[in-house]
Write a protein that holds these residues in place. Structure first.
Motif, PDB file in Angstrom:
ATOM      1  N   LEU A 242       5.289  17.899  -7.232  1.00 48.97           N
ATOM      2  CA  LEU A 242       5.052  17.342  -5.755  1.00 48.97           C
ATOM      3  C   LEU A 242       5.449  16.431  -5.374  1.00 48.97           C
ATOM      4  N   ALA A 243       5.241  14.973  -6.242  1.00 48.92           N
ATOM      5  CA  ALA A 243       5.404  13.648  -6.222  1.00 48.92           C
ATOM      6  C   ALA A 243       7.089  13.274  -5.951  1.00 48.92           C
ATOM      7  N   LYS A 244       7.636  14.152  -6.528  1.00 46.01           N
ATOM      8  CA  LYS A 244       9.200  14.092  -6.370  1.00 46.01           C
ATOM      9  C   LYS A 244       9.644  14.129  -5.127  1.00 46.01           C
ATOM     10  N   ASP A 245       8.924  14.726  -4.433  1.00 43.42           N
ATOM     11  CA  ASP A 245       9.439  15.019  -2.972  1.00 43.42           C
ATOM     12  C   ASP A 245       8.676  14.007  -1.987  1.00 43.42           C
ATOM     13  N   LEU A 246       7.941  13.215  -2.445  1.00 46.79           N
ATOM     14  CA  LEU A 246       7.509  12.099  -1.342  1.00 46.79           C
ATOM     15  C   LEU A 246       8.524  11.474  -0.957  1.00 46.79           C
ATOM     16  N   GLN A 247       8.358  11.045   0.282  1.00 49.83           N
ATOM     17  CA  GLN A 247       9.412  10.075   0.993  1.00 49.83           C
ATOM     18  C   GLN A 247       9.066   8.606   1.523  1.00 49.83           C
ATOM     19  N   THR A 248       9.651   8.067   1.915  1.00 51.76           N
ATOM     20  CA  THR A 248       9.352   6.737   2.420  1.00 51.76           C
ATOM     21  C   THR A 248       8.414   6.905   3.839  1.00 51.76           C
ATOM     22  N   GLN A 249       7.709   6.037   4.194  1.00 52.99           N
ATOM     23  CA  GLN A 249       6.994   6.187   5.599  1.00 52.99           C
ATOM     24  C   GLN A 249       7.406   4.974   6.214  1.00 52.99           C
ATOM     25  N   SER A 250       7.408   5.367   7.688  1.00 50.28           N
ATOM     26  CA  SER A 250       7.829   4.212   8.382  1.00 50.28           C
ATOM     27  C   SER A 250       6.361   3.293   8.891  1.00 50.28           C
TER      28      SER A 250
ATOM     29  N   TYR B 242       0.853  -1.080  -0.116  1.00 48.47           N
ATOM     30  CA  TYR B 242       0.044  -0.006  -0.127  1.00 48.47           C
ATOM     31  C   TYR B 242       0.657   1.299   0.055  1.00 48.47           C
ATOM     32  N   ILE B 243       1.826   1.240   0.745  1.00 46.58           N
ATOM     33  CA  ILE B 243       2.650   2.359   1.084  1.00 46.58           C
ATOM     34  C   ILE B 243       3.768   2.610  -0.216  1.00 46.58           C
ATOM     35  N   ASP B 244       4.098   1.455  -0.764  1.00 48.54           N
ATOM     36  CA  ASP B 244       5.069   1.626  -2.019  1.00 48.54           C
ATOM     37  C   ASP B 244       4.313   2.272  -3.261  1.00 48.54           C
ATOM     38  N   MET B 245       2.956   1.921  -3.290  1.00 47.79           N
ATOM     39  CA  MET B 245       2.172   2.667  -4.234  1.00 47.79           C
ATOM     40  C   MET B 245       2.410   4.031  -4.158  1.00 47.79           C
ATOM     41  N   TRP B 246       1.825   4.650  -2.778  1.00 48.03           N
ATOM     42  CA  TRP B 246       1.770   6.021  -2.685  1.00 48.03           C
ATOM     43  C   TRP B 246       3.233   6.727  -2.886  1.00 48.03           C
ATOM     44  N   ARG B 247       4.020   5.909  -2.483  1.00 45.27           N
ATOM     45  CA  ARG B 247       5.585   6.446  -2.540  1.00 45.27           C
ATOM     46  C   ARG B 247       6.157   6.723  -3.989  1.00 45.27           C
ATOM     47  N   LEU B 248       5.726   5.810  -4.850  1.00 47.29           N
ATOM     48  CA  LEU B 248       6.226   5.716  -6.192  1.00 47.29           C
ATOM     49  C   LEU B 248       5.597   6.392  -7.293  1.00 47.29           C
ATOM     50  N   THR B 249       4.224   6.465  -7.258  1.00 44.60           N
ATOM     51  CA  THR B 249       3.076   6.556  -8.478  1.00 44.60           C
ATOM     52  C   THR B 249       2.618   8.087  -8.341  1.00 44.60           C
ATOM     53  N   ALA B 250       3.086   9.066  -9.210  1.00 44.35           N
ATOM     54  CA  ALA B 250       2.292  10.494  -9.297  1.00 44.35           C
ATOM     55  C   ALA B 250       1.026  10.244  -9.660  1.00 44.35           C
ATOM     56  N   SER B 251       0.413   9.407 -10.259  1.00 45.90           N
ATOM     57  CA  SER B 251      -1.025   9.184 -10.501  1.00 45.90           C
ATOM     58  C   SER B 251      -1.703   9.018  -9.325  1.00 45.90           C
ATOM     59  N   TYR B 252      -1.104   7.890  -8.610  1.00 45.91           N
ATOM     60  CA  TYR B 252      -1.739   7.439  -7.275  1.00 45.91           C
ATOM     61  C   TYR B 252      -1.896   8.676  -6.228  1.00 45.91           C
ATOM     62  N   ALA B 253      -0.497   9.418  -6.350  1.00 42.18           N
ATOM     63  CA  ALA B 253      -0.564  10.414  -5.324  1.00 42.18           C
ATOM     64  C   ALA B 253      -1.576  11.758  -5.634  1.00 42.18           C
ATOM     65  N   LYS B 254      -2.051  11.817  -6.954  1.00 40.80           N
ATOM     66  CA  LYS B 254      -2.964  12.892  -7.298  1.00 40.80           C
ATOM     67  C   LYS B 254      -4.408  12.506  -6.839  1.00 40.80           C
ATOM     68  N   GLY B 255      -4.590  11.049  -7.094  1.00 43.92           N
ATOM     69  CA  GLY B 255      -6.253  10.607  -6.534  1.00 43.92           C
ATOM     70  C   GLY B 255      -6.143  10.691  -4.896  1.00 43.92           C
ATOM     71  N   MET B 256      -4.752  10.389  -4.285  1.00 47.80           N
ATOM     72  CA  MET B 256      -4.873  10.525  -2.784  1.00 47.80           C
ATOM     73  C   MET B 256      -4.469  11.630  -2.037  1.00 47.80           C
ATOM     74  N   PHE B 257      -3.895  12.649  -2.813  1.00 48.20           N
ATOM     75  CA  PHE B 257      -3.284  13.689  -2.085  1.00 48.20           C
ATOM     76  C   PHE B 257      -3.637  14.945  -2.582  1.00 48.20           C
ATOM     77  N   TYR B 258      -3.554  14.842  -3.989  1.00 51.05           N
ATOM     78  CA  TYR B 258      -3.620  16.457  -4.570  1.00 51.05           C
ATOM     79  C   TYR B 258      -4.846  16.331  -5.714  1.00 51.05           C
ATOM     80  N   GLN B 259      -5.822  16.254  -5.308  1.00 47.78           N
ATOM     81  CA  GLN B 259      -7.164  15.949  -5.886  1.00 47.78           C
ATOM     82  C   GLN B 259      -7.423  17.443  -6.937  1.00 47.78           C
ATOM     83  N   ASP B 260      -7.179  18.274  -6.441  1.00 50.08           N
ATOM     84  CA  ASP B 260      -7.530  19.635  -7.264  1.00 50.08           C
ATOM     85  C   ASP B 260      -6.217  20.500  -7.630  1.00 50.08           C
TER      86      ASP B 260
END
Length: 254
Positions: free
Chosen positions: A159-167, A132-150
């Motif tokens: 923005l996705a370039k700055d996403l980090q790993t999460q413990s 679940y986390i790896d998808m969020w970390r690596l995929t810009a299209s997934y990040a749009k739907g999860m984080f940056y909808q507007d």
């Protein structure tokens, strides 16, 4: 009275940089803000729980409370660590210790309004969580739907370039305190957030109010995705300043 300082706590997969636009707007209005890097995001090796986040939050706020009133702003996942970290740091408790400041208001931005003993995922869910986390970390299209909808696709890609790993351990760490029971609290609901997240925000508010003592006295709705302080930094700054101003007026009247 001096203006309160804002402490801005970032959510999962992010770092202090996500607050840059908001900090610019706050500084234009003459306010200062501090945005600590929380170790649950981006640490190598990963941290086992929320303790490091909590320690950094407590250390920063304890120092600021020597002289300043503080508004703590939590986004998304940081509601867990932020709500736990503030035990004994509210204005009244700090005043009793001879300090000049303390936390006067909490602002939850689409954040986890967690009760005591809450955790995001139960122990034993490591494998499902990792994919679940790896998808969020690596995929810009997934990040749009999860984080940056507007936000537009180009901005999302940057923005996705700055996403980090999460413990992983941070999601399994249980809270021990609910600061919103004791400190005046504003909740900002983001109506263009993804449907499941919006439902979650409303459910958290409902269950928190039903759970007993609380100081949730303001609910504000905004037509934005999960990050209003990126898509609407001027609006977000105005809201935070208004909320901080209300507390200054209340304290001055005492």
């Amino acid at each position: 009275m001096s203006k309160p300082v804002f402490v801005l706590l970032h959510g999962a997969w992010h770092g202090p940089k996500c607050w840059d636009r908001l900090i610019v707007e706050l500084e234009k209005a003459g306010y200062s803000a501090s945005a600590p890097a929380l170790p649950s995001s981006g640490s190598t090796p990963p941290v086992p729980d929320l303790k490091a986040d909590i320690d950094i939050i407590r250390s920063m706020i304890s120092k600021l409370a020597q002289e300043r009133d503080i508004v703590v702003v939590m986004h998304s996942f940081s509601g867990l660590a932020g709500g736990t970290a503030l035990e004994g740091l509210d204005k009244a408790a700090c005043f009793s210790k001879g300090l000049k400041g303390g936390v006067v208001r909490l602002v939850y931005l689409a954040a986890f309004l967690a009760q005591e003993g809450s955790r995001l995922f139960p122990p034993g869910a490591e494998e499902n969580m990792k994919s679940y986390i790896d998808m969020w970390r690596l995929t810009a299209s997934y990040a749009k739907g999860m984080f940056y909808q507007d936000l537009d696709d180009h901005e999302v890609a940057e923005l996705a370039k700055d996403l980090q790993t999460q413990s992983l351990g941070s999601f399994q760490s249980a809270t021990t305190y609910a600061a919103w029971r004791y400190i005046p609290t504003t909740y900002v609901e983001c109506t263009r957030d993804r449907p499941a997240t919006l439902i979650g925000q409303r459910r958290l508010l409902e269950t928190a109010k039903e759970s007993g003592t609380h100081k949730i006295d303001r609910i504000i709705k905004v037509d934005s995705g999960h990050f209003p302080f990126i898509s609407k930094p001027e609006w977000t700054a105005q809201v935070l300043i208004e909320e901080a101003g209300r507390e200054v007026r209340v304290i001055a009247q005492r």
